[in-house]
Enzyme design. Structure first.
Site, PDB file in Angstrom:
ATOM      1  N   CYS A   1       2.211   1.096  10.277  1.00 50.36           N
ATOM      2  CA  CYS A   1       1.341  -0.068  10.447  1.00 50.36           C
ATOM      3  C   CYS A   1       1.411  -0.895   9.344  1.00 50.36           C
ATOM      4  O   CYS A   1       1.118  -0.350   7.962  1.00 50.36           O
ATOM      5  CB  CYS A   1      -0.028   0.660  10.680  1.00 50.36           C
TER       6      CYS A   1
ATOM      7  N   ARG B   1       8.870 -11.252  14.411  1.00 53.28           N
ATOM      8  CA  ARG B   1       7.674 -10.813  13.479  1.00 53.28           C
ATOM      9  C   ARG B   1       8.108 -10.640  12.010  1.00 53.28           C
ATOM     10  O   ARG B   1       9.229  -9.683  11.819  1.00 53.28           O
ATOM     11  CB  ARG B   1       7.006  -9.823  13.875  1.00 53.28           C
TER      12      ARG B   1
END
Length: 154
Positions: free
Chosen positions: A32, A73
């Site tokens: 994350c 991304r």
């Protein structure tokens, strides 16, 4: 994983009928981006991942008629932390522009701190972009949630 994993995953997702896939520039193992230890690969490696995903998409489209959206991304801004925020924003824009030039369907820069940073990214691109917002917390106390109207104006 490596480029073979990118290729296999993109084609597998397309064959499974999924609408899209997000190709990221984080190192392995992916974390994350709000976790300690998240890091990104070099500019060249990030761009090659996106190019590989696009080639894989085009191959499966040509051979089987199955299409998939490729979202490219970058986490370079978020991984830089607050100390190098301006440099990281410029590197994030550079990566997003390269992903767009390579043919990504959507580009996404994670970790944009405010509407000014979001505008800097979106105004530098013509490809569709994504915006992710995070509730204010101890790791991002200055976060400001945009209204739908503010987000649409980006």
């Amino acid at each position: 994983g490596g480029l073979m994993n990118v290729r296999r995953t993109v084609q597998g997702y397309a064959r499974a009928g999924l609408a899209g896939i997000c190709i990221e520039d984080q190192t392995f193992p992916k974390r994350c981006s709000y976790s300690q230890g998240a890091a990104v690969v070099s500019f060249d490696e990030a761009l090659e991942r996106v190019r590989c995903a696009l080639r894989a998409r085009d191959e499966v489209l040509a051979s089987e008629g199955r299409d998939i959206i490729v979202i490219a991304r970058t986490d370079v801004i978020r991984c830089a932390g607050s100390a190098a925020r301006d440099e990281a924003l410029q590197e994030g824009i550079r990566r997003c522009q390269a992903f767009q030039a390579a043919g990504a369907d959507v580009v996404y820069a994670e970790g944009l701190a405010d509407a000014t940073a979001m505008r800097a990214v979106t105004s530098s691109l013509t490809a569709p972009t994504m915006v992710a917002q995070v509730e204010p917390s101890s790791s991002s106390p200055a976060a400001h949630l945009l209204t739908p109207e503010e987000a649409a104006a980006l």
